[in-house]
Design an enzyme around this catalytic site. Structure first.
Site, PDB file in Angstrom:
ATOM      1  N   LYS A  49      67.326  54.427  64.713  1.00  0.00           N
ATOM      2  CA  LYS A  49      66.617  54.601  63.436  1.00  0.00           C
ATOM      3  C   LYS A  49      66.802  53.381  62.531  1.00  0.00           C
ATOM      4  O   LYS A  49      67.736  52.595  62.733  1.00  0.00           O
ATOM      5  CB  LYS A  49      67.124  55.864  62.740  1.00  0.00           C
ATOM      6  CG  LYS A  49      68.600  55.807  62.352  1.00  0.00           C
ATOM      7  CD  LYS A  49      69.146  57.187  61.963  1.00  0.00           C
ATOM      8  CE  LYS A  49      70.621  57.084  61.614  1.00  0.00           C
ATOM      9  NZ  LYS A  49      71.225  58.418  61.395  1.00  0.00           N
ATOM     10  N   TYR A 276      73.407  31.517  36.177  1.00  0.00           N
ATOM     11  CA  TYR A 276      72.948  32.295  35.023  1.00  0.00           C
ATOM     12  C   TYR A 276      74.143  32.859  34.262  1.00  0.00           C
ATOM     13  O   TYR A 276      75.079  33.373  34.877  1.00  0.00           O
ATOM     14  CB  TYR A 276      72.079  33.469  35.472  1.00  0.00           C
ATOM     15  CG  TYR A 276      70.755  33.072  36.081  1.00  0.00           C
ATOM     16  CD1 TYR A 276      69.825  32.320  35.368  1.00  0.00           C
ATOM     17  CD2 TYR A 276      70.431  33.474  37.378  1.00  0.00           C
ATOM     18  CE1 TYR A 276      68.601  31.977  35.943  1.00  0.00           C
ATOM     19  CE2 TYR A 276      69.214  33.153  37.950  1.00  0.00           C
ATOM     20  CZ  TYR A 276      68.302  32.392  37.223  1.00  0.00           C
ATOM     21  OH  TYR A 276      67.104  32.062  37.776  1.00  0.00           O
TER      22      TYR A 276
HETATM   23  C1  LIG Z   1      72.439  58.463  62.128  1.00  0.00           C
HETATM   24  C2  LIG Z   1      72.787  59.621  62.960  1.00  0.00           C
HETATM   25  C3  LIG Z   1      73.635  59.476  64.076  1.00  0.00           C
HETATM   26  C4  LIG Z   1      74.328  58.178  64.436  1.00  0.00           C
HETATM   27  O1  LIG Z   1      75.486  58.020  63.675  1.00  0.00           O
HETATM   28  P1  LIG Z   1      76.472  56.778  63.918  1.00  0.00           P
HETATM   29  O2  LIG Z   1      77.651  57.064  63.060  1.00  0.00           O
HETATM   30  O3  LIG Z   1      75.709  55.560  63.486  1.00  0.00           O
HETATM   31  O4  LIG Z   1      76.790  56.740  65.348  1.00  0.00           O
HETATM   32  C5  LIG Z   1      73.849  60.589  64.885  1.00  0.00           C
HETATM   33  N1  LIG Z   1      73.278  61.781  64.598  1.00  0.00           N
HETATM   34  C6  LIG Z   1      72.482  61.963  63.533  1.00  0.00           C
HETATM   35  C7  LIG Z   1      71.903  63.300  63.263  1.00  0.00           C
HETATM   36  C8  LIG Z   1      72.228  60.900  62.662  1.00  0.00           C
HETATM   37  O5  LIG Z   1      71.457  61.093  61.585  1.00  0.00           O
END
Ligand SMILES: *Cc1c(COP(=O)(O)O)cnc(C)c1O
Length: 384
Positions: A49, A276
């Protein structure tokens, strides 16, 4: 150096002197190590993702599938479509929850989706019945994260309701840990117990999923009792650990680095200021290097905090980070010059700036650091 073709300007324009470097050889190695650490029967799902946490979902997924991953997961229909458009045929799971107008597309893209409420399950049941082929879903159980999923407490009711719906195939049942990577495992154990009870009730209702899964990276590392059939790994594939206390896997390498070339140097007299608001004042004759990367690229907007690696040494950030550039003190690095490579995240010589170091600057977590680099910063792929 292998530069991704999509970053090469069609005009032959030179690459931007600030970039995200993605080491695909390290990614491949990490997948082999994670795979080797799992029992042979346990499947590995790569969570790709958010553009595979910033490194490019298509390329990262191809490496993952070639080096030990069996399934993929993303969060949005668009992310799933991009993988399918790239010709990736592996099973893809949509995490989170769908809204009714998305369901048609779940089927069209040939992906599986998590389902965490009975209304969506009924709608998908209708789709499956109409087309005469079951829609494959993963039943999401809310075991205590309280984000997505059917409430563990009410499992008797919803498991019976689900079992009574035609046109559904139960590809999976999953939960998600609220805390899996800390030394304290009491809540993870509670979630495990709730999940186990839900699995038992589901089975009584006649729901026997193909795959049961509950672990993210932290769970994969530290909760072997919760591995079930599949572990879902995102962060760890990048060689970044979810916490400082979780188990270490020997040989993992970090995949993502942030680099820039020194674009300008200013020679300052004592009393001169930088940036700045004149927030940094030279106390001695100083050489200030300018790196052409700023908060407009996703670097945290810190002032007089953090550092870059130049010539294998730490050069402190001076003044405030601007939209397009940040300044570092090169006074103790007299040999540093324009065009030299600086590292803002990653290794140079014996020094390393970790995602966790940058997370401290960002008052955030390493996940946010990896995914926070803007599209404006080109991705350069090594070891492709
Ligand atoms: C993002 C996610 C993961 C992966 O988690 P990591 O800590 O990056 O391995 C696994 N399961 C779900 C439902 C997620 O949303």
């Amino acid at each position: 150096m292998n530069t991704d073709a999509s970053n090469a300007a069609p005009t032959g324009r030179p690459p931007r002197p600030a970039w995200v470097e993605v080491d695909l050889a390290a990614l491949a190695q990490n997948f082999r190590l994670i795979r080797a650490d799992l029992p042979a029967g346990t499947r590995l799902l790569y969570v790709a993702k958010d553009d595979a946490y910033g490194i490019g979902a298509v390329r990262a997924s191809e490496v993952a599938l070639a080096h030990g991953a069996d399934l993929l997961a993303v969060f949005t229909l668009g992310e799933a479509a991009a993988l399918r458009d790239a010709g990736i045929r592996a099973p893809i799971l949509l995490l989170g929850e769908r809204l009714p107008d998305e369901l048609e597309w779940v089927v069209q893209l040939g992906v599986e989706t998590c389902v965490g409420n009975i209304g969506i399950a009924q709608a998908l049941s209708g789709v499956g019945t109409r087309r005469g082929r079951p829609v494959r879903i993963h039943v999401k159980v809310n075991t205590g994260m309280n984000r997505f999923g059917f409430a563990w407490r009410d499992v008797e009711g919803w498991s019976r309701a689900l079992a009574g719906l035609p046109g559904l195939g139960f590809a999976g049942v999953l939960g998600h840990f609220a805390q899996s990577d800390e030394t304290e495992k009491a809540f993870a154990r509670t979630q495990n117990e709730r999940f186990a009870r839900c699995l038992a009730v589901l089975e009584e209702a006649g729901i026997r999923p193909d795959l049961v899964h509950h672990c993210n990276s932290g769970g994969f590392l530290d909760l072997p009792e919760a591995h079930h059939d599949v572990v879902r790994v995102g962060l760890l594939a990048q060689g970044v650990y979810p916490s400082s206390v979780c188990r270490r896997l020997a040989g993992l390498r970090t995949v993502l680095s942030i680099k820039a070339r020194v674009a300008a140097i200013q020679e300052l007299a004592p009393g001169d200021t930088v940036g700045y608001g004149m927030r940094w004042t030279a106390e001695r004759p100083s050489r200030i290097g300018v790196l052409p990367l700023g908060y407009g690229d996703g670097f945290p907007r810190v002032r007089n905090e953090g550092s870059a690696l130049v010539g294998g040494r730490r050069a402190p950030i001076v003044g405030g980070v601007t939209m397009d550039a940040l300044m570092v003190d090169l006074t103790d690095l007299p040999s540093a010059g324009i065009g030299d490579e600086a590292v803002l995240l990653g290794r140079q010589g014996d020094e390393e700036i970790t995602a966790q170091d940058v997370a401290v600057l960002k008052r955030s977590v390493s996940y946010d650091v990896l995914t926070g680099w803007r599209a404006r910063l080109p991705r350069v792929y090594l070891g492709a």
